[in-house]
Design a protein around this motif. Structure first.
Motif: not given
Lengths: 634, 634
Positions: A185-186, A189-195, A197, A200-201, A364, B35, B54-55, B135, B151, B154, B158, B163
């Motif tokens: 997190p933080g 983001l580039k195209i294709g990135d997934i955060i 989480f 943490r859940v 989510t 978190w 995001h895309y 989403d 949970p 959270i 994120i 964050n």
């Protein structure tokens, strides 16, 4: 490399096989102070060490005496007792010497002199005495083994002389996020990135279940790295959860790693979402491979991981609370899987109604919004609307009974009203679903909502809403409560680079539009204007791309994957877009008359009439609230 | 100094007045990482900062193409597409370039050559595309304010780019135990000492409610000391709980202190137990004076303190879960008070039954044993047996439905069997009540128990139990399951100083006896033998002192406040007493035939037949288990 499912076990069967193969957990114990033991699980039955009270004490202020000396006493025959000879003075809580066997309370004594008293009724043995051990007797069972210690247990344990006891150690659960696409997190983001989480859940779930979460850093899709981390975690923890990435179209080394360094017992269970789950054993510790999609992960955690984590503390998982509810839409399902369908619950006309939420394994928000889960058994092919179904609760019955169900056209101000109402009265909640104005009207018809926000233009009269409720809700008396007048217009990139002025421009070549779903008032507004201008939908690139909210349309434009969309001013400003006004419209709330006197509805109307709400509208801009909260039609 | 109650407010009225006088709480906030926020309460509604995904990404493995190029495709009319010209290859999760508007999955493609593919059906715009924001859309509401973070929240927060967020600080609750009689756990007890455990119970309750407990040392009944501690606590904490000692017959400075250093708003509420509660304000912090009796303290904490502690975190207290149950005994109550009656629940013949537990304000075990609470309104004078009442649950419905109700004669081995059964199957529980053999038979008659342990000697035939079930349970078919043969005898101090040999000795002068309650098999055994010897009860000092268990009798002897009692060998050895055998007796379990096939009854019988159980009997000694678990009569 495509992942091939090794098995398609039925859920309970899979768990049974897995537990059997795992064998008995070796549960770790620790001795702690009783006053630190709240919520912990006892290893042994606890028997008191001392009695409480630990002596015979007086339950009254009065005298301790010998009952046989009082037997002859009566109103006609008073008996005189002498201090120290026949009695001593006692206060509540004072000990009773062995030679005395009862207490007479001060109210029943007649004072003769300093050393003599008179009584006029006999006393029974042991009256007004709180005997030794009245509450707890030495060696008495206070709480059993495998018992979750509550505050009241702590009191009884200490009263029984138990100041420390053995409880099961909180198991340490290792959590390993894997995937080359994952970023912390933080990260920008580039195209294709997934955060990441999920990890943490999982951590939060594990601590809710009484475990201690130990999260490892993200591991790229690299066989050796995954292997090393699994070995490390299995030596440092009592159990390992590895977030195994999605099941298809990606590298997936997890199953190979588990098989190499340990034993993979089960790979693939007939549940949806969640089928690619893996269950195994590494270094004699349970290891579970959790799918990457958040919703799949959630159900694998709840349905499989939870009972292992609890089992490691010697506790049995509790069965979920279940209620009966009427299904509002058909719930499709596959014959191949036990399916978990998240539902939104409402309480309308004294019955629960359940509306299935988005099914996507990536949704989510469907978990955040869900009030419960409908489980559709394997070998059942969907359930018809109107069926009464069992719902496993995620929210409390009470909250749902205090929730105002609002289904219809979307505007950001409904969320704001919802929050202000909850602030004003924390007992009340509002749940909203965005299905468009016509969808809202249908929900009122079917008794699935308390109210429906609508903005429906009568193409003949140019008037809003009234004609629609009359025409489409013939069997219910409907009130229209004015919400706001709002401005609809084109949302375009800052500076309006493609110079969009009116509906004609939408058919222009190279210009990309993003549309709202059928049945939404905004869609009707578009179609009405296109019809007037004889523009056929096919002419408009993007006409068939449907979004469900003003915000989603604005997001598409702001992301640059559409050039223009139709929506409200507030959505445009939130996304920092330019806005070209098209018309003003009446955004009203249709409420069946039978509900208008409900306290929660009254509270909602008070809310939208409140200063706080109007201040929020000011901030957003584009709203006229002169009549807000007035009943404009009945 | 007698404590005079200032008021007798009705509970809700008192709380209303108090909250009004307290005014709005000043809630403290803190910003923490998302978190770390599990279980914390949001201060504000949280709106997403980014969209997720995001895309626009492919939901399938296949090709991204332009839908208009596919419209003419059909089985009869295949369409050929060229790579880079008409399509690109995509995997699940890959981004979709702006010029394409749909994805066709690999299964629907016919490969022509490296750069060409053929399709045989048209594609619809946006098919198999997971659009940006599907989403979560930027600026969308994720969770409202005053929401307890779970949970799943959270995860969504994120995913939405949040964050860190503001939550309410956990309030610090000061807890002050007062009383000259109080000693810390572990102190060797002198007559008159009372172990302070209330403050430990309060601490656990406070943390269950989301607060941070700060316990102060015990303060003697000294005005100045109490005053100083209250001032200190009110400056260090957000709220103060002072355990004010009992209401009568003792020093009680608390009310004076609160009035002097702050404001005492309410003293005395019409609840029982709990009436001497004090509610006030010191240094602008809420302060509550909690009565000293453990049960009074419990209800004041649950009914009054809880909602203040939760209010300090911006949350509304949840209403308790309520069920309907049939009352087994008359529940007395006073017209002056709202009364809280602890009840034991059972589930028998598909309905819940509620049995009131010991009422004493000192009965901490009644809180441990309670499954729920019956509230008897003010102005109601008791409730008759058989009435259907509302019970506020302290235990889960599920646990109660899985509880075997065992009412009758007491023997320590029943607790042991209960624990072993729960070990064998954690789903099952056993609840036992000691009302003596005849009491157990009556419970079976009234359908209030699944089974009754009995040992009833037929004075004519000298045979046990059968004749009693035949005579006293005429309308039910009863099975007798053999539990054990056990030895009854006299329990005396080590070395038998008074040289007790048989029943004749009990009437000896100066010798003090302790008896069992009427209806218990042991009492019948005594009376049978006294009758044979023509000894009248009055001749026996202590005959009228009744205890309810073998252990309680043994405790009285071991404490030296009786010289002899009648009971089982195991109780004597537990209390380290000498034992003079009197006779062997049959301790059997009466079970109505209709229950004998219930799984939980079967599990109980398996349990007492188990090796583990017999090993425990060996340890205790004095039991013959040759026939244990056999059905000896049907």
């Amino acid at each position: 490399m495509q992942n091939v499912y090794l098995s398609n076990y039925e859920l309970n069967e899979a768990i049974e096989i897995y537990l059997k193969k795992l064998g008995n957990f070796s549960l770790n114990k620790e001795k702690i102070s009783t006053w630190d033991a709240n919520g912990r699980i006892t290893c042994n039955p606890m028997f008191s060490i001392i009695s409480s009270p630990h002596y015979n004490s007086s339950a009254m202020d009065g005298i301790a005496t010998k009952s046989e000396k009082t037997f002859s006493a009566s109103d006609r025959n008073h008996v005189i007792l002498e201090e120290f000879e026949d009695y001593i003075v006692v206060d509540t809580g004072d000990p009773i010497p062995r030679e005395y066997d009862c207490v007479i309370m001060v109210e029943d004594l007649i004072k003769v002199d300093e050393k003599k008293i008179e009584i006029y009724q006999s006393a029974t043995p042991w009256q007004n005495i709180r005997p030794l051990g009245e509450d707890i007797v030495e060696n008495q069972l206070i709480i059993p083994s495998n018992h979750k210690i509550r505050p009241v247990d702590i009191g009884a344990l200490i009263a029984g002389g138990i100041n420390s006891l053995e409880v099961y150690k909180k198991p340490v659960i290792g959590i390993i996020p894997t995937g080359t696409e994952l970023v912390e997190p933080g990260t920008s983001l580039k195209i294709g990135d997934i955060i990441d989480f999920n990890s943490r859940v999982f951590s939060a779930q594990v601590s809710d279940w009484g475990g201690i979460a130990k999260r490892y850093n993200i591991v790229k899709d690299n066989y050796q790295e995954i292997k090393n981390t699994v070995i490390k975690a299995s030596s440092e923890c009592d159990m390992v959860l590895i977030n195994a990435g999605s099941s298809a179209g990606r590298e997936d080394f997890t199953s190979e790693v588990i098989s190499e360094v340990g034993e993979l017992m089960i790979h693939g269970v007939a549940i949806k979402p969640g089928k690619p789950v893996m269950m195994g054993k590494v270094n004699n510790k349970p290891i579970i491979g959790i799918p990457g999609f958040p919703v799949s992960a959630y159900f694998v955690m709840e349905k499989i991981a939870k009972q292992i984590v609890e089992g490691l503390q010697g506790i049995e998982s509790k069965v979920d609370k279940v209620i009966d509810a009427t299904l509002t839409k058909r719930a499709m399902s596959s014959l191949k899987y036990l399916e978990f369908v998240r539902v939104k619950l409402g309480y309308i006309d004294n019955k629960f109604i359940a509306t299935p939420l988005a099914r996507g394994a990536g949704a989510t928000m469907s978990l955040v919004k869900a009030d419960g889960v409908l489980e559709i058994d394997q070998n059942v092919e969907g359930i018809e609307a109107g069926t009464i179904v069992k719902i496993k609760m995620l929210n409390s019955e009470e909250n749902i009974k205090n929730t105002l169900v609002c289904i219809g056209s979307h505007d950001p101000i409904i969320d704001i009203a919802s929050d202000i109402m909850h602030q004003r009265n924390k007992m009340y909640f509002l749940s909203s679903a965005n299905v468009g104005s016509m969808g809202g009207i249908m929900s009122l018809n079917k008794g699935e909502a308390h109210m429906a926000p609508i903005h429906l233009l009568n193409m003949e009269t140019g008037e809003y809403n009234k004609s629609y409720v009359e025409k489409y809700i013939p069997n219910k008396k409907i009130c229209l409560v004015k919400c706001v007048k709002r401005i609809q217009g084109f949302m375009v990139k800052k500076g309006n680079p493609l110079n969009v002025k009116d509906f004609k421009d939408l058919s222009r070549d190279g210009l990309k539009f993003v549309n709202r779903q059928r049945g939404s008032g905004t869609r009707l507004l578009l179609d009405y204007n296109l019809k007037k201008l004889n523009i056929s939908p096919e002419k408009i690139s993007g006409y068939f791309r449907e979004e469900y909210t003003h915000l989603a349309v604005a997001a598409a434009v702001s992301a640059g994957d559409a050039d223009v969309g139709l929506g409200v001013y507030s959505a445009a400003t939130m996304m920092n877009l330019d806005f070209i006004p098209v018309c003003n419209e009446e955004y009203d709330i249709a409420i069946p008359e039978e509900y208008i006197e409900m306290n929660i509805v009254k509270e909602f109307i008070k809310t939208i009439k409140s200063k706080t709400f109007k201040e929020e509208l000011e901030k957003l801009g584009g709203y006229d609230y002169t009549e807000t909260g007035d009943i404009i039609y009945q």
